[in-house]
Design a protein around this motif. Structure first.
Motif, PDB file in Angstrom:
ATOM      1  N   LEU A 264     -17.039  20.659  -7.250  1.00  0.00           N
ATOM      2  CA  LEU A 264     -17.427  19.256  -7.207  1.00  0.00           C
ATOM      3  C   LEU A 264     -18.082  18.871  -5.885  1.00  0.00           C
ATOM      4  N   GLN A 265     -17.996  19.736  -4.897  1.00  0.00           N
ATOM      5  CA  GLN A 265     -18.538  19.439  -3.571  1.00  0.00           C
ATOM      6  C   GLN A 265     -19.685  20.405  -3.290  1.00  0.00           C
ATOM      7  N   ILE A 266     -20.921  19.898  -3.462  1.00  0.00           N
ATOM      8  CA  ILE A 266     -22.092  20.782  -3.423  1.00  0.00           C
ATOM      9  C   ILE A 266     -22.379  21.315  -2.027  1.00  0.00           C
ATOM     10  N   ASN A 267     -21.727  20.728  -1.010  1.00  0.00           N
ATOM     11  CA  ASN A 267     -21.889  21.277   0.346  1.00  0.00           C
ATOM     12  C   ASN A 267     -20.806  22.298   0.675  1.00  0.00           C
TER      13      ASN A 267
ATOM     14  N   GLY B  24     -18.273  11.737  -5.174  1.00  0.00           N
ATOM     15  CA  GLY B  24     -17.715  10.512  -5.735  1.00  0.00           C
ATOM     16  C   GLY B  24     -17.969  10.401  -7.223  1.00  0.00           C
ATOM     17  N   GLY B  25     -19.186  10.734  -7.639  1.00  0.00           N
ATOM     18  CA  GLY B  25     -19.505  10.682  -9.053  1.00  0.00           C
ATOM     19  C   GLY B  25     -18.683  11.646  -9.875  1.00  0.00           C
ATOM     20  N   MET B  26     -18.397  12.813  -9.301  1.00  0.00           N
ATOM     21  CA  MET B  26     -17.611  13.791 -10.038  1.00  0.00           C
ATOM     22  C   MET B  26     -16.140  13.394 -10.135  1.00  0.00           C
TER      23      MET B  26
ATOM     24  N   THR C 128     -15.252   6.763  -5.733  1.00  0.00           N
ATOM     25  CA  THR C 128     -15.319   7.151  -7.142  1.00  0.00           C
ATOM     26  C   THR C 128     -16.491   6.461  -7.835  1.00  0.00           C
ATOM     27  N   THR C 129     -17.564   6.236  -7.103  1.00  0.00           N
ATOM     28  CA  THR C 129     -18.716   5.545  -7.674  1.00  0.00           C
ATOM     29  C   THR C 129     -19.393   6.420  -8.736  1.00  0.00           C
TER      30      THR C 129
END
Length: 476
Positions: A205-208, A291-293, A261-262
């Motif tokens: 969930l964290q692309i970085n 947040g989207g995930m 959590t946007t």
């Protein structure tokens, strides 16, 4: 050992109130809750430990090396993790003599005075293993030999310890990419699902995250779904959640830095995901995607019934050199201030009143309980408060948690105690401390005329046993 085998006994009133009237009431409350089965729904003990079920070789491997609280204290006083047997990842030497590691710990026993680690260790030594005396520089070798003899007995193998500790359910934390083979084998051996997995998808969930691209490729392999675009990525995550549910999972676990959590517009999510696959996503993209995930994970939990655990507000691996040398769990995780009211609003607006959704929020910032989390949990049926964990896993802060949260959220919008431990032998000690602190808090309410004794006893039983079962209940 030279001491009598029964010479070391702990104060039976430890962690109970000092005031005599309150202490007497707390004793009665604790008597009703102290021996209840343990429901340990958030932890990090390796599932393979139970599948292999081999005797622990020595006290260092059981009590020192895996306990990051213990190691951290000694590191703060000038040792290195390598001095304490923590394996390095860069090929540099580390201590491999378990007796020497034990000596270093025993020589520094005084460093743990006043800490919850001291409480846990004393309970482990004296109650769980029946050690004859506290550690010291003088008795280090004798105590080491005592543990060698004790740990060789069958009743101290990992699965036998669960019986000894009266553990009814134990949740491990497992990568979303795990094949869960160990869990399935254990379920066959035990004839049920006593040790259950927890779905932890952070690296996806964290692309970085440094392994994100590799983990997405692995997700495609293990799910059988090519996650080459965002919609397929979501489909693959749902497949993995289904596999976890079939293996007995009751919850997901999310350790993000922010509580945001946007929800992302589908077109924006697809754009960021495609950019990440190309290695072109920036920090703003990473924050928005995380947040989207979380919002998507809430949507999935409302669909499949997995309880969503969120514990933001920790800056992971504060020391990059330690992280590089020893790995992700050794680089000092330090709390940061976190905001929940606005951050959780998108998620709670969409799912907070949904009877099919359950979320448990944790934090290491104790000030946020009275200001934000207790009012939120006191309003939204889907939200529960996780009792103090990690740095808050201490008597004073447990008491402050009750004082901060109960007046607004009540007892029954909390989850019961969560031990969050990698150190197997500390599980009963941590739960015992929580039960004693709760007995003391309830005793104060009784002596102040705010509860009667029968209500206090019932509440103590609920906090210790019934609430964690309810908070993590599987959907019928």
């Amino acid at each position: 050992m030279t001491e009598d085998a029964n010479s070391w006994t702990l104060d039976p009133d430890r962690a109970l109130p000092a005031e005599p009237t309150a202490r007497a009431v707390a004793r009665e409350i604790y008597a009703a809750s102290g021996a209840l089965p343990i429901v340990s729904m958030h932890g990090h003990v390796d599932v393979d430990l139970f599948l292999d079920n081999q005797p622990f070789a020595n006290a260092s491997e059981l009590l020192v090396i895996p306990d990051h609280y213990l190691v951290r204290m000694l590191v703060s006083q000038g040792m290195t993790p390598a001095d304490l047997g923590v394996q390095t990842r860069d090929g540099t030497p580390f201590e491999t003599d378990p007796r020497e590691i034990w000596r270093r710990f025993c020589q520094n026993w005084k460093l743990f005075r006043g800490t919850p680690t001291r409480y846990w260790l004393e309970h482990e030594f004296a109650v769980v293993f029946g050690a004859p005396a506290p550690p010291s520089a003088q008795n280090a070798d004798e105590l080491y030999d005592f543990f060698l003899e004790t740990l060789a007995r069958d009743e101290f193998r990992p699965r036998a310890l669960l019986d000894r500790f009266n553990v009814e359910v134990l949740a491990t934390t497992d990568s979303a990419l795990s094949d869960l083979a160990a869990h399935r084998k254990l379920a066959e051996l035990d004839g049920g699902q006593r040790i259950v997995p927890t779905f932890r998808p952070d690296s996806l969930l964290q692309i970085n995250h440094r392994s994100w691209a590799d983990d997405v490729a692995r997700l495609s392999e293990v799910s059988g779904i090519d996650a080459g675009d965002f919609d397929s990525f979501l489909q693959a995550l749902r497949q993995r959640r289904d596999v976890f549910i079939a293996a007995g999972a009751r919850a997901t676990d999310h350790g993000h830095l922010s509580a945001d959590t946007t929800e992302l517009e589908p077109s924006q999510a697809r754009r960021i995901y495609a950019a990440a696959l190309r290695g072109e996503a920036d920090d703003a993209d990473a924050a928005a995607f995380a947040g989207g995930m979380l919002f998507e994970m809430a949507r999935m939990s409302a669909e499949d019934g997995l309880v969503m655990q969120l514990h933001p507000g920790v800056l992971r691996n504060h020391n990059s050199a330690v992280r590089q040398r020893y790995g992700a769990d050794a680089g000092f995780d330090i709390p940061v201030q976190i905001e929940f009211t606005r951050a959780l609003q998108p998620l709670l607006n969409s799912f907070g009143m949904n009877p099919d959704f359950r979320m448990i929020a944790f934090t290491t910032d104790e000030t946020v309980y009275s200001r934000e989390l207790a009012p939120l949990a006191g309003a939204y049926p889907a939200l529960r408060l996780g009792a103090p964990w990690w740095f808050l896993d201490s008597p004073e802060q447990m008491r402050r948690f009750r004082e901060s949260a109960v007046e607004t959220a009540g007892f029954y919008n909390t989850s019961g105690f969560v031990d969050d431990t990698r150190a197997l032998a500390s599980i009963p000690a941590r739960h015992d401390l929580s039960r004693r602190v709760d007995a003391g808090f309830l005793a104060r309410l009784v002596t102040e005329g705010r509860l009667d004794l029968a209500e206090a006893v019932e509440t103590a039983v609920d906090l210790a046993y019934n609430l964690p079962l309810l908070a993590y209940a599987q959907r019928a």
